[in-house]
Design an enzyme around this catalytic site. Structure first.
Site: not given
Ligand SMILES: Nc1ncnc2c1ncn2[C@@H]1O[C@H](COP(=O)(O)OP(=O)(O)OP(=O)(O)O)[C@@H](O)[C@H]1O
Length: 483
Positions: A43, A47-48, A163
């Site tokens: 989706l 980073i994670s 963030d």
């Molecule tokens: N609940 C959700 N439903 C649909 N898409 C989602 C959802 N959660 C996250 N995403 C998608 O996945 C992407 C990454 O999610 P998230 O920001 O939680 O991950 P992260 O690894 O913590 O990212 P970052 O690099 O911003 O720290 C979001 O920008 C969004 O496009």
């Protein structure tokens, strides 16, 4: 956190939960018993790693699955996200599992935290705005109010999100009335204004912490007439809300560099520090004074003078904005430009985050830094394959390749206590080069601090380095969109 661990469940004690009684569970049985996970779809990516769709077997409801390493940083993310979660403008956490998971290419299964999140079908807020025809101040105010309500929920519980950026603002669905919801508590932190932490080490003090102490001293002497605690991290959230609003209104950020660049320039840094931004006449002349007032008060250069969340929620503009049509959707259509805007905002957030002084830095032998954990596990020949999720072994996962880059990022964000930081960083970089190779992008980043093939010749700016590597990770995983 006052967690009570019972039979593999984690129950939050009442004092830690919000007004309503919250009982949250963490399962240890395989997630695949309850959910069908679509490992090959994604989706979005952060980073994670990728966030994947999954379907609850019993109810057939779609959810989003975020997969995190089982390390303290992820536990904080889960705990703080859950704590704030029960709110219409915050993405809900439905279930959390701790499972041993083995991705293809990994030598053994690893303990991972799997977060089942509300599925946000409408995607990212700015993508939605780019498709809007007739996007007005009123609509922008409606979105801003929802963002503000999410922030209010967090700040009310003394959680600073830290963030707040466009990628973390998602829409529930594609309908006209869809709510905006805040997600990604990966940098969230408890911020109650109490800086008297027992783990305070002068070497790690950020200037903002010293500023906060000065503020406290001034309060004591009566130089500042307020009893409001100095909550630096919360005020950073307000700054972010200001930047998001500015972009929603005109389509470009308040602070930008004359020379376009993938990284934050000194010029931009100077502008941000001095609060130097403008409302260019050609784009702002028709925007209401009330809207500009909100921006000005959110982007106040002195964090202690910045508007707080309660002040924002009662501002006239939020509740009574005009129907003026905005030009921002047309500007948002330039995808590359938008990526640069997001990156610059994200980099500045990294710089603003006060290092977590409440974290006791652990000796190397106890550290949870993924690369050290991996070595330790190898030495001890610990078998981690028990309970691993079947489907994963069949997925071709390009994330494995970028894993050493993520290790460097984790190291830069929260360096463990090691005797020789430079040597440790050099070794991590060498592992990353072996894994991803010296791509043009990676070489360019390393060159800045004069990497000579074995070590850096100049001091590495860790937060900047982490961000640039984050971009490489994103680009590499984006290129392999089938993961
Ligand atoms: N609940 C959700 N439903 C649909 N898409 C989602 C959802 N959660 C996250 N995403 C998608 O996945 C992407 C990454 O999610 P998230 O920001 O939680 O991950 P992260 O690894 O913590 O990212 P970052 O690099 O911003 O720290 C979001 O920008 C969004 O496009």
């Amino acid at each position: 956190m006052n967690n009570l661990v019972t039979d593999g469940k984690i129950l939050f004690s009442r004092e830690e939960s919000s007004a309503e009684e919250t009982e949250l569970f963490r399962y240890t049985h395989p997630i695949t018993n309850d959910y069908t996970v679509h490992w090959k779809e994604k989706l979005g990516t952060g980073i994670s790693g990728p966030v994947r769709p999954c379907v609850h077997k019993a109810s057939k409801t779609r959810y989003a699955l975020k997969c995190l390493p089982d390390i303290p940083k992820s536990h904080t993310e889960v705990n703080l996200h859950m704590k704030c979660s029960n709110h219409p403008n915050i993405v809900k956490v439905f279930d959390v599992y701790t499972n041993d998971v083995q991705f293809p290419g990994e030598e053994q299964a690893k303990s991972r935290v799997l977060m089942v999140l509300e599925f946000m079908e409408g995607g990212e807020l700015f993508d939605r705005i780019s498709k809007e025809s007739g996007f007005t101040e009123k609509k922008a105010a409606r979105f801003l109010k929802q963002i503000a309500l999410a922030v209010h929920r967090c700040h009310h519980l003394n959680v600073a999100h830290r963030d707040l950026k466009p990628e973390n603002l998602l829409l529930r669905d594609n309908s006209e009335e869809a709510e905006v919801k805040l997600t990604d508590f990966g940098f969230a932190k408890v911020d109650d204004g109490n800086l008297q932490t027992p783990h305070f080490t002068p070497y790690y003090v950020a200037p903002q912490v010293l500023e906060a102490q000065r503020h406290k001293a001034k309060q004591k002497k009566g130089i500042i007439q307020t009893n409001k605690p100095y909550t630096y991290d919360k005020s950073c959230d307000m700054w972010s809300v200001g930047v998001i609003l500015y972009i929603m209104l005109c389509g470009y950020p308040p602070f930008y560099s004359e020379t376009p660049s993938r990284t934050i320039t000194n010029e931009m840094r100077r502008k941000i520090r001095s609060g130097h931004y403008q409302f260019p006449e050609e784009d702002w002349s028709f925007i209401s004074e009330d809207a500009k007032d909100v921006v000005k008060r959110l982007l106040h250069v002195d964090p202690s003078c910045r508007m707080d969340i309660n002040e924002l929620l009662t501002h006239t503009w939020l509740n009574d904005a005009p129907d003026t049509v905005l030009h921002s959707p047309a500007v948002f259509i330039d995808k590359d430009g938008m990526e640069d805007v997001k990156l610059a905002h994200s980099q500045h957030l990294t710089e603003m985050r006060v290092p977590d002084t409440t974290v006791t830095l652990k000796p190397l032998t106890n550290t949870n830094n993924p690369i050290f954990r991996k070595r330790k596990l190898r030495q001890n020949s610990i078998e981690e394959t028990k309970g691993s999720c079947e489907p994963l072994t069949k997925v071709k996962d390009n994330n494995v390749k970028v894993k050493p880059l993520r290790d460097i990022i984790a190291y830069c964000i929260l360096p463990p206590k090691v005797d020789d930081h430079e040597k440790t960083l050099n070794n991590l970089v060498i592992s990353a080069i072996q894994s991803v190779g010296l791509t043009d992008q990676f070489s360019k980043v390393l060159k800045q601090w004069q990497w000579d093939g074995a070590q850096f010749k100049t001091k590495v700016e860790k937060s900047k380095f982490a961000h640039e590597l984050g971009q490489i990770v994103k680009d590499m995983t984006r290129l392999h969109s089938h993961v």
